[in-house]
Scaffold this motif. Structure first.
Motif, PDB file in Angstrom:
ATOM      1  N   GLY A  42      36.081   4.954  38.850  1.00 10.56           N
ATOM      2  CA  GLY A  42      35.861   5.231  40.260  1.00 10.56           C
ATOM      3  C   GLY A  42      34.691   6.139  40.553  1.00 10.56           C
ATOM      4  N   LYS A  43      33.937   6.520  39.529  1.00  8.11           N
ATOM      5  CA  LYS A  43      32.796   7.412  39.738  1.00  8.11           C
ATOM      6  C   LYS A  43      31.506   6.753  39.274  1.00  8.11           C
ATOM      7  N   GLU A  44      30.383   7.268  39.771  1.00 12.66           N
ATOM      8  CA  GLU A  44      29.094   6.757  39.352  1.00 12.66           C
ATOM      9  C   GLU A  44      28.767   7.219  37.937  1.00 12.66           C
ATOM     10  N   ARG A  45      27.915   6.436  37.293  1.00 16.15           N
ATOM     11  CA  ARG A  45      27.464   6.815  35.964  1.00 16.15           C
ATOM     12  C   ARG A  45      26.610   8.067  36.064  1.00 16.15           C
ATOM     13  N   ALA A  91      35.965  10.221  30.257  1.00 18.18           N
ATOM     14  CA  ALA A  91      35.074   9.144  30.708  1.00 18.18           C
ATOM     15  C   ALA A  91      34.743   8.248  29.535  1.00 18.18           C
ATOM     16  N   MET A  92      34.105   7.124  29.845  1.00 18.70           N
ATOM     17  CA  MET A  92      33.465   6.314  28.819  1.00 18.70           C
ATOM     18  C   MET A  92      32.063   6.885  28.634  1.00 18.70           C
ATOM     19  N   TYR A  93      31.723   7.176  27.414  1.00 18.45           N
ATOM     20  CA  TYR A  93      30.419   7.752  27.102  1.00 18.45           C
ATOM     21  C   TYR A  93      29.526   6.682  26.489  1.00 18.45           C
ATOM     22  N   TYR A  94      28.313   6.598  27.013  1.00 16.41           N
ATOM     23  CA  TYR A  94      27.356   5.587  26.573  1.00 16.41           C
ATOM     24  C   TYR A  94      26.084   6.247  26.064  1.00 16.41           C
ATOM     25  N   CYS A  95      25.565   5.714  24.988  1.00 20.73           N
ATOM     26  CA  CYS A  95      24.249   6.064  24.517  1.00 20.73           C
ATOM     27  C   CYS A  95      23.256   5.087  25.146  1.00 20.73           C
TER      28      CYS A  95
END
Length: 123
Positions: A42-45, A91-95
């Motif tokens: 529900g939040k922006e990246r 959160a989902m963490y992305y590289c």
């Protein structure tokens, strides 16, 4: 082939620590700036941290003082060391990799993304 492979996510209690890793192919690591982003439901990246080409490092205000982003140039790997974790860090963490801003903001516009790794912090 451009590849970013994250690892190291998991679950931890509030106040705990986690270490994330992002292994890149040699071309990506040597050509582009890299960064860690995160996205909660529900939040922006959000861009969390990113070294820049001017040797400074961007940190989001939400993680400043708690997260660091060391690199291992021999392994083409970017890390995210997360300390004093809070439930709002869940959160989902992305590289990601992309062109460098050159002004201390790190990645200007991410062009390549990893698959993501989940971080969950319980209270």
């Amino acid at each position: 082939q451009v590849q970013l492979v994250e690892s190291g996510g998991g679950s931890v209690e509030s106040g705990g620590s986690l270490r994330l890793s992002c292994a890149a192919d040699e071309y990506t690591y040597s050509t582009f700036c890299m960064a860690w982003f995160r996205q909660a439901p529900g939040k922006e990246r959000e861009k969390v941290a990113s070294p820049d080409s001017n040797l400074s490092t961007f940190y989001s205000d939400t993680v400043k003082g708690r997260f660091t982003i060391p690199q291992d140039d021999d392994k083409n790997t970017l890390y995210l060391h997360m300390n004093n974790l809070k439930p709002e860090d869940t959160a989902m963490y992305y590289c990601a990799a992309g062109a460098c801003a050159g002004d201390g903001d790190g990645v200007l516009a991410a062009e390549t993304w990893g698959q993501g790794t989940q971080v969950t912090v319980s209270s």
